[in-house]
Design a protein around this motif. Sequence first.
Motif, mmCIF file in Angstrom:
data_model
loop_
_atom_site.group_PDB
_atom_site.id
_atom_site.type_symbol
_atom_site.label_atom_id
_atom_site.label_comp_id
_atom_site.label_asym_id
_atom_site.label_seq_id
_atom_site.Cartn_x
_atom_site.Cartn_y
_atom_site.Cartn_z
ATOM 1 N N ILE A 28 42.428 43.038 56.018
ATOM 2 C CA ILE A 28 41.541 43.386 54.899
ATOM 3 C C ILE A 28 42.342 43.831 53.674
ATOM 4 O O ILE A 28 42.202 43.244 52.594
ATOM 5 C CB ILE A 28 40.510 44.452 55.320
ATOM 6 N N PRO A 29 43.203 44.856 53.782
ATOM 7 C CA PRO A 29 44.000 45.216 52.600
ATOM 8 C C PRO A 29 44.893 44.072 52.136
ATOM 9 O O PRO A 29 45.097 43.897 50.927
ATOM 10 C CB PRO A 29 44.839 46.408 53.081
ATOM 11 N N GLY A 30 45.423 43.308 53.090
ATOM 12 C CA GLY A 30 46.276 42.183 52.719
ATOM 13 C C GLY A 30 45.532 41.173 51.861
ATOM 14 O O GLY A 30 46.078 40.663 50.866
ATOM 15 N N GLN A 31 44.294 40.880 52.207
ATOM 16 C CA GLN A 31 43.500 39.932 51.431
ATOM 17 C C GLN A 31 43.173 40.492 50.053
ATOM 18 O O GLN A 31 43.253 39.784 49.042
ATOM 19 C CB GLN A 31 42.206 39.594 52.181
ATOM 20 N N LEU A 32 42.825 41.749 49.992
ATOM 21 C CA LEU A 32 42.499 42.366 48.695
ATOM 22 C C LEU A 32 43.711 42.414 47.777
ATOM 23 O O LEU A 32 43.594 42.208 46.562
ATOM 24 C CB LEU A 32 41.946 43.773 48.921
ATOM 25 N N LEU A 33 44.881 42.677 48.352
ATOM 26 C CA LEU A 33 46.115 42.651 47.566
ATOM 27 C C LEU A 33 46.413 41.234 47.095
ATOM 28 O O LEU A 33 46.818 41.012 45.936
ATOM 29 C CB LEU A 33 47.280 43.186 48.396
ATOM 30 N N HIS A 34 46.219 40.257 47.983
ATOM 31 C CA HIS A 34 46.471 38.851 47.642
ATOM 32 C C HIS A 34 45.585 38.400 46.477
ATOM 33 O O HIS A 34 46.035 37.669 45.583
ATOM 34 C CB HIS A 34 46.217 37.976 48.870
ATOM 35 N N GLU A 35 44.345 38.835 46.469
ATOM 36 C CA GLU A 35 43.420 38.445 45.405
ATOM 37 C C GLU A 35 43.707 39.167 44.096
ATOM 38 O O GLU A 35 43.179 38.783 43.048
ATOM 39 C CB GLU A 35 41.981 38.757 45.825
ATOM 40 N N GLY A 36 44.513 40.227 44.156
ATOM 41 C CA GLY A 36 44.752 41.031 42.971
ATOM 42 C C GLY A 36 43.613 42.001 42.683
ATOM 43 O O GLY A 36 43.569 42.607 41.609
ATOM 44 N N LEU A 37 42.701 42.149 43.643
ATOM 45 C CA LEU A 37 41.588 43.067 43.464
ATOM 46 C C LEU A 37 42.068 44.514 43.481
ATOM 47 O O LEU A 37 41.501 45.378 42.810
ATOM 48 C CB LEU A 37 40.550 42.844 44.565
ATOM 49 N N ILE A 38 43.115 44.777 44.263
ATOM 50 C CA ILE A 38 43.713 46.104 44.321
ATOM 51 C C ILE A 38 45.226 45.967 44.199
ATOM 52 O O ILE A 38 45.779 44.874 44.311
ATOM 53 C CB ILE A 38 43.361 46.840 45.636
ATOM 54 N N THR A 39 45.885 47.102 43.987
ATOM 55 C CA THR A 39 47.332 47.192 44.078
ATOM 56 C C THR A 39 47.654 48.261 45.114
ATOM 57 O O THR A 39 46.757 48.914 45.660
ATOM 58 C CB THR A 39 47.963 47.578 42.727
ATOM 59 N N THR A 40 48.906 48.469 45.368
ATOM 60 C CA THR A 40 49.284 49.488 46.336
ATOM 61 C C THR A 40 48.854 50.887 45.880
ATOM 62 O O THR A 40 48.735 51.798 46.699
ATOM 63 C CB THR A 40 50.798 49.476 46.586
ATOM 64 N N GLU A 41 48.596 51.065 44.591
ATOM 65 C CA GLU A 41 48.125 52.362 44.096
ATOM 66 C C GLU A 41 46.736 52.700 44.614
ATOM 67 O O GLU A 41 46.347 53.868 44.647
ATOM 68 C CB GLU A 41 48.123 52.372 42.562
ATOM 69 N N ASN A 42 45.986 51.672 44.993
ATOM 70 C CA ASN A 42 44.651 51.914 45.528
ATOM 71 C C ASN A 42 44.673 52.379 46.977
ATOM 72 O O ASN A 42 43.682 52.927 47.471
ATOM 73 C CB ASN A 42 43.797 50.642 45.449
ATOM 74 N N LEU A 43 45.776 52.152 47.672
ATOM 75 C CA LEU A 43 45.875 52.506 49.078
ATOM 76 C C LEU A 43 46.490 53.889 49.233
ATOM 77 O O LEU A 43 47.458 54.214 48.554
ATOM 78 C CB LEU A 43 46.742 51.474 49.820
ATOM 79 N N PHE A 44 45.927 54.687 50.112
ATOM 80 C CA PHE A 44 46.538 55.989 50.378
ATOM 81 C C PHE A 44 46.698 56.178 51.879
ATOM 82 O O PHE A 44 45.910 55.685 52.680
ATOM 83 C CB PHE A 44 45.738 57.133 49.760
ATOM 84 N N ARG A 45 47.745 56.890 52.232
ATOM 85 C CA ARG A 45 48.096 57.111 53.635
ATOM 86 C C ARG A 45 47.610 58.484 54.066
ATOM 87 O O ARG A 45 48.165 59.500 53.640
ATOM 88 C CB ARG A 45 49.602 57.010 53.828
ATOM 89 N N PRO A 46 46.568 58.563 54.868
ATOM 90 C CA PRO A 46 46.098 59.882 55.305
ATOM 91 C C PRO A 46 47.034 60.524 56.308
ATOM 92 O O PRO A 46 47.716 59.848 57.077
ATOM 93 C CB PRO A 46 44.749 59.573 55.954
ATOM 94 N N ASP A 47 47.058 61.821 56.288
ATOM 95 C CA ASP A 47 47.779 62.595 57.291
ATOM 96 C C ASP A 47 46.910 62.680 58.538
ATOM 97 O O ASP A 47 45.807 62.116 58.585
ATOM 98 C CB ASP A 47 48.072 63.989 56.738
ATOM 99 N N VAL A 48 47.361 63.382 59.567
ATOM 100 C CA VAL A 48 46.512 63.621 60.728
ATOM 101 C C VAL A 48 45.564 64.769 60.393
ATOM 102 O O VAL A 48 45.929 65.721 59.693
ATOM 103 C CB VAL A 48 47.324 63.939 61.997
#
Length: 300
Positions: A28-48
């Motif tokens: 899912i994130p890979g497809q959204l990145l491929h389309e240019g709909l998002i960038t890595t700035e849109n993704l965040f890494r949650p802690d536990v």
Amino acid sequence: MLKIAFDPVYILPVPPNHRFPMSKYELIPGQLLHEGLITTENLFRPDVVSEESILATHDKDYWHQLHSLNLPAKEQRRIGFELSERLIEREQRIAQGTIDGCKYAFEYGIAFNVAGGTHHAGTNWGEGFCLLNDQSIAANYLLNNNLASSILIIDLDVHQGNGTAQIFENELRVFTFSMHGANNFPYRKEISDMDIALADGTSDNEYLSILKDTIPKLIAQQKPEFIFYLSGVDILQTDKWGKLALTKQGCKERDRFVFEQCIAGDIPVQVSMGGGYSPDIKDIIEAHCNTYRLATQMYF
């Protein structure tokens, strides 16, 4: 900015002969990145997630058995996964991702967890690939931190949100709504504040008609300050376990209507992706990505 909880720990090795499509959490994130709909700035890494947050929702003995990998074999079979440290960490990160998503939703109107929707986990049990109930944990976090006093959970996965219903059965500040297949898992249903059980083969027009008649009334009655939306795509006709008959367009219109209602009421919404088990992974990814595409068009 559209914010999406994502972490590589979500990508688990699929057990031999197992049919659960874990790879969608990467695709899912890979497809959204491929389309240019998002960038890595849109993704965040949650802690536990903290133990305090877990124990505000789940029974202490159940959590300690999970965390120590000592849950009885019968209970592990009910979950569907053999316990491991990596699996427990994954569930903790999913839960924190949904809590963090709530904070982003207050800021931007909407936020996503690429995993989540673990609605079969109850106070003291796991079930159906769900160990910790992410949206319930996050809802209790909002209540306990005085961030919301009225919450609506809209669960449109094809399976009833039985764990969520049980967790909040005595909590008047949280209204649980589940619209699901009548003949789908779990076969022993809990009682949500509102359940709509759909017949096998329910298609776009009937489904959307019921939804459009129900959601505005619920929002008007409950006046929620926050909405959790579980947007499972196992309502698709192609789903091998779902038993409903929606098209991808019908699924997309479902999402559009939910978002329209949230926007009209100026109600922040956190979205967890829930289930999707079509044999062709492309159908799953396309339907899930439509939810993100709509959010981008409607909110940003």
